[in-house]
Design a protein around this motif. Sequence first.
Motif, short mmCIF file in Angstrom:
data_model
loop_
_atom_site.label_atom_id
_atom_site.label_comp_id
_atom_site.label_asym_id
_atom_site.label_seq_id
_atom_site.Cartn_x
_atom_site.Cartn_y
_atom_site.Cartn_z
N TYR A 131 0.84 -1.21 0.00
CA TYR A 131 0.00 0.00 0.00
C TYR A 131 0.87 1.25 0.00
N THR A 132 1.86 1.31 0.87
CA THR A 132 2.76 2.46 0.92
C THR A 132 3.54 2.60 -0.38
N ALA A 133 4.01 1.48 -0.92
CA ALA A 133 4.75 1.52 -2.17
C ALA A 133 3.88 2.01 -3.32
N LEU A 134 2.62 1.63 -3.34
CA LEU A 134 1.69 2.05 -4.39
C LEU A 134 1.56 3.57 -4.42
N GLY A 135 1.52 4.20 -3.25
CA GLY A 135 1.36 5.65 -3.20
C GLY A 135 2.49 6.39 -3.87
N ALA A 136 3.69 5.83 -3.83
CA ALA A 136 4.85 6.50 -4.42
C ALA A 136 4.80 6.53 -5.94
N GLU A 137 4.03 5.63 -6.55
CA GLU A 137 3.99 5.58 -8.01
C GLU A 137 2.67 6.06 -8.60
N LEU A 138 1.70 6.39 -7.76
CA LEU A 138 0.45 6.92 -8.30
C LEU A 138 0.68 8.25 -8.98
N THR A 139 1.58 9.07 -8.44
CA THR A 139 1.97 10.32 -9.08
C THR A 139 3.44 10.57 -8.80
N LEU A 140 4.12 11.19 -9.76
CA LEU A 140 5.53 11.52 -9.60
C LEU A 140 5.73 13.01 -9.34
N ASP A 141 4.63 13.75 -9.25
CA ASP A 141 4.71 15.19 -9.05
C ASP A 141 4.96 15.50 -7.57
N TYR A 142 5.90 16.43 -7.31
CA TYR A 142 6.32 16.78 -5.95
C TYR A 142 5.13 17.25 -5.11
N HIS A 143 4.34 18.17 -5.64
CA HIS A 143 3.24 18.74 -4.87
C HIS A 143 2.02 17.82 -4.84
N GLU A 144 1.79 17.05 -5.91
CA GLU A 144 0.68 16.11 -5.89
C GLU A 144 0.90 15.01 -4.86
N ARG A 145 2.16 14.66 -4.63
CA ARG A 145 2.45 13.68 -3.57
C ARG A 145 2.09 14.24 -2.20
N THR A 146 2.35 15.54 -2.01
CA THR A 146 1.93 16.16 -0.75
C THR A 146 0.42 16.13 -0.62
N SER A 147 -0.29 16.43 -1.72
CA SER A 147 -1.75 16.42 -1.70
C SER A 147 -2.28 15.01 -1.42
N LEU A 148 -1.75 14.02 -2.14
CA LEU A 148 -2.19 12.63 -1.96
C LEU A 148 -1.99 12.18 -0.52
N ASN A 149 -0.82 12.47 0.02
CA ASN A 149 -0.53 12.02 1.38
C ASN A 149 -1.24 12.85 2.44
N SER A 150 -1.65 14.06 2.07
CA SER A 150 -2.48 14.84 2.99
C SER A 150 -3.87 14.21 3.11
N TYR A 151 -4.41 13.77 1.97
CA TYR A 151 -5.68 13.03 2.01
C TYR A 151 -5.51 11.75 2.83
N ARG A 152 -4.41 11.07 2.57
CA ARG A 152 -4.16 9.81 3.28
C ARG A 152 -4.07 10.05 4.79
N LEU A 153 -3.35 11.09 5.18
CA LEU A 153 -3.21 11.35 6.61
C LEU A 153 -4.53 11.80 7.21
N ALA A 154 -5.33 12.52 6.42
CA ALA A 154 -6.65 12.93 6.93
C ALA A 154 -7.49 11.71 7.27
N PHE A 155 -7.50 10.71 6.38
CA PHE A 155 -8.21 9.47 6.67
C PHE A 155 -7.58 8.77 7.87
N SER A 156 -6.25 8.76 7.91
CA SER A 156 -5.54 8.09 8.99
C SER A 156 -5.87 8.72 10.34
#
Length: 472
Positions: A131-156
Motif C-alpha cells: 500500500y505504501t509503495a503504491l502511493g509513491a507511483e500513483l503520481t511523480l509530481d512533488y506537490h501532488e504527492r503532498t496532496s495525496l498524502n495529505s488526504y491519506r493522513l486525513a483518513f488516517s
Amino acid sequence: MKSEKLPLKTKLFYASGDIFGGGAFNIINFFYAIFLTDVIGLKMQYIAPILLIGKIWDAVTDPLMGFITDNTRTRFGRRRPYLLAGTFLVFISFFILWYPASFPNQLGKFIYALIAYIAFTTVYTMVMTPYTALGAELTLDYHERTSLNSYRLAFSLAAGLVCAVLPMLIVNAFSDIRTGYIMMAITFGLIFSIPWIGVFLFTKERKEFSKEKSAFNFFNMFFEPFKIKSFRLLIAMYLFAYLSIDVVSTIFAYYTKYYIGNEGLLPIALGALFITEIVFIPFYAFIAKKTSKNISYILGALVWCVAGFILFTLPPDVTMFHIILMAATIGAGVSGVAVMPHTIFGDVTDVAELKFGKREEGTLSGLMTFVRKVASGLAVAGVTFSLGIAGFVNPIDGVEQLQPESFLFALRFIISFVPIILLVLGIIAAVRYPLNPKRHEKLREYLEAKRENETIKEELEKEITELKKELI
C-alpha cells in the motif's frame, strides 16, 4: 513537463486504505497493554517481550514483503492483489488479537497473546507494505504527492480519532467487559477490512515500473539503500517522529487513569488530539508548498516539544480544560511530524532510481518500516518494562490498586521528555535533508528523459552530477 494531477476519486479511495494503517495500531497502542494487564490478567513485565518479539518479527517481514511485492507480476499489478487479500485477513487477525482468551497461568496467557500479536503484524505487513509503495507511483509530481498524502493522513487521523474514542465506548456498553472487547473487535475488524475493496478497484499501477525483476540479495536489500544520504535522513525523521507517537500512545491510558485519576478523560483528550491533527493538515501542506517539506516537519516537532515541557509541570488535580488544551497542542505538533515523512518518501524513491537505475518502492517501504518497528519494539518494550520496574500494581479481581510514587513519576517523565529527546534528533535530520521543490523538479525531468531513452541535455547532465553529491 506536465503536472500529474490525480483524480479526486483516486485520492479518496487510496487514502481510505489508511483507515487501517492509522486506526489499527492506534487501538493497539492506546489499549492493548491495558487490555492484557486488566482483562487477560498478564503481568506488566510479560508485555514487554510480547511487544518486542512481535515488533522484531514485524520488522523482519517488512523488507521481505517489499521484495516480494516489487517482484510480483499479475494482471492486477504488483501491489493490488495483496490489498484485495487484506479484505478477509485483516478482519480475522484483528478479531483474534482482542479475543479475551482465558488461561489458568501466566505462560498460557503469554503464549496466546504472542501468537495473536505476531499473526496480526504479519497481516499488517502483507497489506501496508505494498500500500505504501503504491502511493509513491500513483503520481511523480512533488506537490501532488503532498496532496495525496495529505488526504491519506486525513483518513488516517480521522480513523485515529474514532479509534481513540469509540473502542472503550463499545467495550463499556456491555456489562461483561469480555463481551465488550469481542464486539469492539468485530466492529473495527469490519471498518478496517472493507476499504481495501475500494483501494483495489479504484487505483492503478504503472506498467512501466514492472518491467524488471530483481534477484534476491539479502545484503543489497537491507544495506544498499542506506548508501543514499536522502534515505538515511528520511529514516531518521520518520523513526524519531513515530517512536515519539508510539511511546506516548502506549502509556497515555495509564497516564489519565493512574496519574490524573480520571479514566473517562481519555477519549475526550484523545479526541481533542486527533481533531487538532486533522485540522492542521492543510496548514502543514501549505507550509510545505511555500517552503519545503522538511520545514513543515521542523515546525511540527517544535510545537510538540513546547507542549511536552508544559505537560510535565501539570499536577494530578489539573482541570479537564488544561488536559484538553495540552492534548490539542500536542496534536498540532503531531500533524506536522506524521504527514511529512510519508510525503518525502515518494521523493526519496526518485533519488533511489537515480542511484540504482530502477524503481524499488516496495523494498524501500519495507526497509523504512523495518527500522521503525525494530526501534519501536525496543522502545515500547523498554517503556512497559520500566513501568513494571517502577512499581506498577495490577488490579486484583478487577479492583484498581494504589500506585506508588515511583510509577507515577515514571509516567510523567516518559510521556513528556522521551518525545522531546527523540524529536530534537528528528529536527537535526530535517535540517540536513537536502531535497527541495526546485531540486526535485530537475531530478524528475532527468528521470523521465532516462525512462523514455531521450537525449539528455548537457546542461541538465551537469546539474544532475552536482545534485547527486547533495542527494546521494
